[in-house]
Scaffold this active site. Structure first.
Site, PDB file in Angstrom:
ATOM      1  N   ASP A 166     -12.186  -1.238   2.982  1.00  0.00           N
ATOM      2  CA  ASP A 166     -13.000  -0.554   3.998  1.00  0.00           C
ATOM      3  C   ASP A 166     -14.079  -1.486   4.518  1.00  0.00           C
ATOM      4  OD1 ASP A 166     -11.755   1.934   3.726  1.00  0.00           O
ATOM      5  OD2 ASP A 166     -13.096   2.537   2.090  1.00  0.00           O
ATOM      6  N   ARG A 211       0.822  -1.198   0.000  1.00  0.00           N
ATOM      7  CA  ARG A 211       0.000   0.000   0.000  1.00  0.00           C
ATOM      8  C   ARG A 211       0.862   1.256   0.000  1.00  0.00           C
ATOM      9  NH1 ARG A 211      -5.549   1.687   2.247  1.00  0.00           N
ATOM     10  NH2 ARG A 211      -5.255   3.885   2.569  1.00  0.00           N
ATOM     11  N   ASP A 228      -7.253  -0.241  -1.107  1.00  0.00           N
ATOM     12  CA  ASP A 228      -8.012   0.265   0.027  1.00  0.00           C
ATOM     13  C   ASP A 228      -9.071  -0.783   0.362  1.00  0.00           C
ATOM     14  OD1 ASP A 228      -8.591   2.249   1.826  1.00  0.00           O
ATOM     15  OD2 ASP A 228      -9.879   3.388   0.468  1.00  0.00           O
ATOM     16  N   ARG A 261      -4.225   5.311  -4.332  1.00  0.00           N
ATOM     17  CA  ARG A 261      -3.675   4.236  -3.501  1.00  0.00           C
ATOM     18  C   ARG A 261      -3.716   2.896  -4.239  1.00  0.00           C
ATOM     19  NH1 ARG A 261      -7.880   5.322  -0.044  1.00  0.00           N
ATOM     20  NH2 ARG A 261      -7.153   7.443  -0.266  1.00  0.00           N
TER      21      ARG A 261
HETATM   22  N1  ROI Z   1     -13.166   7.370  -5.673  1.00  0.00           N
HETATM   23  C1  ROI Z   1     -13.537   6.217  -6.264  1.00  0.00           C
HETATM   24  N2  ROI Z   1     -14.150   6.282  -7.444  1.00  0.00           N
HETATM   25  N3  ROI Z   1     -13.289   5.008  -5.713  1.00  0.00           N
HETATM   26  C2  ROI Z   1     -12.666   4.887  -4.516  1.00  0.00           C
HETATM   27  O1  ROI Z   1     -12.455   3.753  -4.028  1.00  0.00           O
HETATM   28  C3  ROI Z   1     -12.270   6.074  -3.852  1.00  0.00           C
HETATM   29  N4  ROI Z   1     -11.655   6.054  -2.647  1.00  0.00           N
HETATM   30  C4  ROI Z   1     -11.309   7.160  -2.004  1.00  0.00           C
HETATM   31  C5  ROI Z   1     -11.585   8.539  -2.554  1.00  0.00           C
HETATM   32  C6  ROI Z   1     -10.291   9.329  -2.611  1.00  0.00           C
HETATM   33  C7  ROI Z   1     -12.577   9.227  -1.641  1.00  0.00           C
HETATM   34  N5  ROI Z   1     -12.158   8.491  -3.883  1.00  0.00           N
HETATM   35  C8  ROI Z   1     -12.533   7.320  -4.462  1.00  0.00           C
HETATM   36  O2  ROI Z   1     -10.746   7.070  -0.815  1.00  0.00           O
END
Ligand code: ROI
Length: 168
Positions: free
Chosen positions: A104, A89, A102, A99
């Site tokens: 979540d 990462r 991610d 990144r």
């Molecule tokens: N925008 C999109 N399209 N997909 C994401 O996973 C994503 N993740 C984020 C931010 C920067 C808010 N924008 C994103 O953390």
């Protein structure tokens, strides 16, 4: 005495916009499936999405996974952060920046959690087409912990910047 933790169904948002994002998501899926004690795994299709937040970054690939687990939510967060780190990462800048991977926690059973490290349901999930649409694909009848049906959230968030990836 061994303390028992209830088995819960969790939903995890996956996102990547640095490196070989499709390979990174494939590999993250394998890592999620391999979490000891995770069962009944499902993964949505992959979707290409325009970045939310700063626009000077590449498009994302997003997906949503679900499985049941008897780890507590914070222990699950530790596992997810280890998987992110194992995928090298890299964050270019702050929390709104590009990144490699991610992961979540979107939902953890029907729980509402507010700790220093974790807010569940994910605070912005209802505004994010790149979360709601893949989530709907794998859980069309889902009711959120606040009682709102997923399909009603989905109707408020158009999918016009979302592109279903045909071949995974
Ligand atoms: N925008 C999109 N399209 N997909 C994401 O996973 C994503 N993740 C984020 C931010 C920067 C808010 N924008 C994103 O953390």
């Amino acid at each position: 005495m061994i303390s028992e933790v209830a088995r819960e169904r969790c939903y995890i948002g996956l996102g990547s916009n640095l490196g070989e994002s499709k390979d990174i998501l494939h590999s993250a899926v394998q890592a999620l499936k391999a979490i000891p004690d995770s069962e009944q795994f499902q993964i949505s299709s992959y979707y290409q999405s325009k970045p939310h937040g700063p626009q000077d970054q590449p498009d994302y690939l997003n997906a949503v996974a679900t499985f049941t687990i008897s780890l507590g939510a914070e222990a699950l967060l530790d596992v997810l952060q280890a998987i992110e780190n194992n995928h090298g990462r890299v964050r270019l800048g702050d929390q709104w920046s590009a990144r490699t991977l991610d992961l979540d926690i979107l939902l953890y059973g029907n729980h509402q959690i507010e700790t220093e490290r974790l807010t569940v349901p994910h605070p912005w999930m209802k505004q994010r087409e790149f979360v709601l649409h893949p989530l709907f694909e794998i859980a069309p009848d889902l009711k959120l912990p606040d009682g709102k049906m997923l399909i009603d959230c989905l109707r408020e968030v158009p999918a016009d910047t979302l592109q279903l990836l045909q071949s995974q």
